[in-house]
Design an enzyme around this catalytic site. Structure first.
Site, short mmCIF file in Angstrom:
data_model
loop_
_atom_site.label_atom_id
_atom_site.label_comp_id
_atom_site.label_asym_id
_atom_site.label_seq_id
_atom_site.Cartn_x
_atom_site.Cartn_y
_atom_site.Cartn_z
N ASP A 39 0.79 -1.24 0.00
CA ASP A 39 0.00 0.00 0.00
C ASP A 39 0.82 1.29 0.00
O ASP A 39 1.80 1.41 0.75
CB ASP A 39 -0.88 0.08 1.25
CG ASP A 39 -1.58 -1.20 1.58
OD1 ASP A 39 -1.54 -2.14 0.78
OD2 ASP A 39 -2.16 -1.26 2.68
N ASP A 158 -5.25 0.79 9.54
CA ASP A 158 -5.13 1.70 8.40
C ASP A 158 -5.77 3.07 8.65
O ASP A 158 -6.64 3.52 7.90
CB ASP A 158 -5.72 1.07 7.12
CG ASP A 158 -5.22 -0.34 6.86
OD1 ASP A 158 -4.12 -0.65 7.36
OD2 ASP A 158 -5.92 -1.12 6.20
#
Ligand code: FRU
Length: 474
Positions: A39, A158
């Site tokens: 990511d 996250d």
């Protein structure tokens, strides 16, 4: 004793020549210097520079205890490698400094990330953590700011942080105790003390996935967009064909009540490799998105680049524009800085034929087809491996490639599109990004031709007309 950051830097030096010798290495995308990248994290424009951090495993090409790698740029096109920003070296993040975001707190670059911990029994623990920097390069960990609230499993991670009218907000990707994917909101006045507001969106009774990862909330075109990555959706016709999804809701956020009224979920990308997008506002106020050009658990171990000690890349930066309730994605304008060797064929007209155009070939190419019209099927074959086609009668766009995981197998991704007016294609050695109708739909994929060639072949079984432009990039 050497620090983990020193060990990671040694790993880069040790394998630099083998990594750089890979013919599949990209030319104008962000990649790991060695090891595995996933990511994008902490995207921010700060003191005149763009910062892109990323999930990074320097020591192997599989997932593990992640670092935050770090790139900076003045134009989102030319990048400098910086010292790794975070290493998994504290009790609260020892099995990974997982994904998160960045904000400017009165001149202090402040990161939020998930500390992933597996205890001696192998049980997962999750901590939302903070780290700060005054120079944008060296970060001091401040430790845990949020512990797991009741009602959720340890799949809680996250953090994406933003400011709305003098209050900080954070959205977290979560799994409820009932095993539904959720996006959970927190708020704070000082970034240190956080109030748990509650879930703003999510599945119920297993109707929309068992876990939501990498949420992002932002205002665009007078509406509030929630991007999220649900895991556990079943394929439905042309939808949800990848192992995990990445998409968005459009709605209105009530910051007083913490309620988010929203419409249905739309996938962001129709190709094979796209996940965990994150956005930021650029120096001109535009909303820019970058994603991981990969999907967790989707043939990750089959990428041929692994033989050269690296795997995965990030997408090109894309500008987001909301048209009605649809997010359009446009390759950022600055990419034109990379152009050279322009070739232009005005008024191309094909009739039941196969054509190659002089000068329209290469490994790092930008192709633009404008004012497209046709009947039957128009297809563009690239390097004899990946092919994009549009059926003007069925109104279906298809991306097909040779599977790099299962030899001899062709695989495809499709979407319905009521007409095709423009096609904007970015080829970078082993990646392709195809923008349809100024970003109404996008197909992103990696491809690994068996035999290296530079061919771009146009074909129609009916009729096709367009203006064709081509540039070499880099
Ligand atoms: C998404 C993800 C995140 C997590 C990170 C770990 O790809 O699983 O949920 O923070 O990757 O690398």
């Amino acid at each position: 004793m050497k620090s983990l950051i020193q060990l990671a830097e040694e790993e880069i030096k040790k394998y630099a020549s083998i990594v750089e010798s890979d013919p599949n290495r990209l030319r104008y995308h962000l990649m790991p210097p060695v090891g595995l990248m996933n990511d994008p994290n902490g995207l921010i424009y700060w003191r005149g520079e763009y910062h892109v951090f990323y999930q990074w495993m320097p020591f192997q090409t599989t997932h593990g205890a992640k670092f935050w790698g770090h790139y900076t740029s003045r134009d989102l096109i030319h990048w400098q490698t910086q010292v790794p920003a975070l290493a998994p070296d504290e009790w609260f993040d020892r099995n990974g400094c997982y994904s998160g975001s960045a904000v400017d707190n009165d001149g202090v670059l402040t990161l939020f990330y998930t500390g992933n911990v597996k205890d001696d029994q192998g049980v997962r623990h999750t901590y939302q953590c903070m780290a700060i920097s005054n120079d944008g390069l060296h970060f001091e960990k401040k430790g845990v700011v949020i512990h797991l609230p009741d009602g959720y499993t340890a799949h809680f991670r996250d953090p994406k942080v933003w400011k709305h009218e003098n209050t900080w907000y954070m959205v977290i990707g979560a799994q409820s105790a009932q095993l539904d994917g959720k996006a959970v909101l927190f708020r704070s006045h000082d970034l240190v003390h956080w109030e748990h507001v509650g879930a703003i969106a999510g599945g119920e009774n297993g109707n929309f996935g068992y876990m939501w990862e990498c949420p992002d909330v932002f205002r665009l075109g007078g509406k509030d967009v929630l991007i999220v990555c649900p895991q556990g959706l079943q394929p439905e016709g042309m939808h949800y064909q990848n192992v995990y999804q990445a998409g968005y809701f459009v709605g209105q956020m009530n910051y007083e009540t913490g309620q988010y009224a929203h419409g249905t979920f739309t996938e962001l990308d129709r190709g094979f490799e796209f996940y965990a997008p994150q956005t930021m506002v650029d120096e001109y106020g535009r909303r820019i998105m970058i994603a991981w050009m990969g999907v967790p658990d989707q043939d990750e171990d089959k990428h041929p680049t692994i033989a050269y000690r690296w795997v995965h890349a990030l997408t090109l930066p894309r500008e987001l524009v909301l048209v009605g309730d649809k997010l359009y994605q446009r390759p950022i304008e600055q990419l034109q800085l990379l152009r050279s060797d322009e070739v232009h064929y005005p008024n191309v007209s094909l009739h039941k034929e196969t054509m190659q155009f002089d000068g329209v070939k290469g490994k790092t190419v930008e192709l633009l087809l404008k004012h497209i019209e046709g009947q039957g099927v128009l297809s563009i074959d690239i390097q004899n491996d990946v092919s994009f086609s549009y059926d003007f009668e069925k109104r279906v766009a298809t991306l097909q490639r040779e599977s790099f995981a299962r030899q001899g197998e062709k695989e495809k991704r499709q979407c319905v599109l009521s007409n095709l007016r423009t096609l904007h294609i970015f080829i970078d050695t082993s990646s392709i990004e195809i923008f349809l109708n100024e970003g109404e739909e996008v197909f992103t994929a990696r491809f690994f031709p068996h035999e290296k060639n530079e061919h771009i072949v146009f074909k129609t079984n009916g009729r096709a007309a367009f203006h064709l432009y081509k540039w070499k990039l880099c």
